[in-house]
Design a protein around this motif. Sequence first.
Motif, PDB file in Angstrom:
ATOM      1  N   THR A 146       7.450  21.436   9.153  1.00  0.00           N
ATOM      2  CA  THR A 146       7.963  22.280   8.272  1.00  0.00           C
ATOM      3  C   THR A 146       7.331  23.653   8.344  1.00  0.00           C
ATOM      4  OG1 THR A 146       6.250  21.346   6.820  1.00  0.00           O
ATOM      5  CG2 THR A 146       8.476  20.419   6.913  1.00  0.00           C
ATOM      6  N   SER A 147       6.626  24.119   9.380  1.00  0.00           N
ATOM      7  CA  SER A 147       5.792  25.108   9.591  1.00  0.00           C
ATOM      8  C   SER A 147       5.726  25.433  11.090  1.00  0.00           C
ATOM      9  CB  SER A 147       4.543  25.179   8.948  1.00  0.00           C
ATOM     10  OG  SER A 147       3.667  24.485   9.445  1.00  0.00           O
ATOM     11  N   ARG A 228      14.278  24.025   8.564  1.00  0.00           N
ATOM     12  CA  ARG A 228      13.322  24.958   7.997  1.00  0.00           C
ATOM     13  C   ARG A 228      13.337  26.297   8.869  1.00  0.00           C
ATOM     14  NH1 ARG A 228       9.955  22.450   4.215  1.00  0.00           N
ATOM     15  NH2 ARG A 228      11.346  20.652   3.429  1.00  0.00           N
ATOM     16  N   VAL A 230      11.404  28.998  10.365  1.00  0.00           N
ATOM     17  CA  VAL A 230       9.468  29.180  10.077  1.00  0.00           C
ATOM     18  C   VAL A 230       9.143  30.786  10.735  1.00  0.00           C
ATOM     19  CG1 VAL A 230       9.263  26.612  10.240  1.00  0.00           C
ATOM     20  CG2 VAL A 230       9.213  27.879  12.342  1.00  0.00           C
ATOM     21  N   GLN A 250       1.962  35.374  12.464  1.00  0.00           N
ATOM     22  CA  GLN A 250       1.370  33.953  12.705  1.00  0.00           C
ATOM     23  C   GLN A 250       0.837  33.984  13.994  1.00  0.00           C
ATOM     24  OE1 GLN A 250       4.079  30.810  10.775  1.00  0.00           O
ATOM     25  NE2 GLN A 250       5.628  32.682  11.037  1.00  0.00           N
TER      26      GLN A 250
END
Length: 332
Positions: A146-147, A228, A230, A250
Amino acid sequence: MNLTPPSPRTVLPRRAAMAAGLALAMPGTVRAQGTATARPVTIIVPYTPGAPPDIIARAVGEGMSRRLGRPVVVENRPGASGNIGTEAVARAAPDGNTLLLQATTLSMNVSLFRTIPYDPVASFAPIATLMETEGTLALNASAGGTSLAEFMARAKARPGGLNYASPGVGTPHHLAMELFKRRAGLDVTHVPYRGLAGAITDILAGHVAAMFIHTPQAVELSRDGRVRVVAVTADARLPYLPTVATLAEQGVTGVVMRDWYGLFAPAGTPPELIARLNEAANDVLSAPDALRNLVAQGYEVVGGTPEALRERVAVAIPRWAAVVRDAGITAE
């Protein structure tokens, strides 16, 4: 290269002005044809129906038909990473009646294939850049996480154990992931599909963990809890996905997936026809409501001169050649 038969044509809505049989020459020039309808302008899209180039061709083509006073036909000729339909336009008569809507792939294929049946610069007369889109990284929440951090952790824990999808070898989606793998130090396995629809179906189902995808599809996928979105490849966050951080934010830099979509004619098309087509395309792009739905999905309107599109194609060729060489990618 074997050419597949053309698929049935889809004629965009005709307007009353078409009955006048306007010529595709300079504005105001009319060819006397009585009540006969002028010959259609055909936009060949070398990809499957529903792919971004097809969506753009239909939206822009409908507007151009009104401005040219002629029917505009969209014809899909997919295959060989876009080479089949692209070759057909390169070989077409340079009379303004057969056009090509191509994407960044035009600059990539010269490096992916040992030979291609056209020159990406010399074989075409550029008309205008129509739109651009940014790239995003999408994950199946179950298979990929999910990330971005979770996906990278899973991939590093199982080298080669996670799969990623693309619409085919050598597509921008494929090359973006290869760039990402190298920048992030990951080993994930490529699963190429024959078009975007199959790849999206399987990431929704969890048969693949991840894929790079352009913003219009990402906006739709972000509404489904199974997938998702991301990260985005842009330099800054996108207004359509304001909560999604960039890859650079990120910690992963140098991943590019900004795709352009341009309109071309065969080389040798008279300059006055190119000027007329450029004017019609830019008129459509400048209309405030004509492309509102596409803009809301993440397509960015560009427009501009034929020369600007020619430069886009030429500049992108060596850049993508380096990516293809470093990743050892071949489409054959």
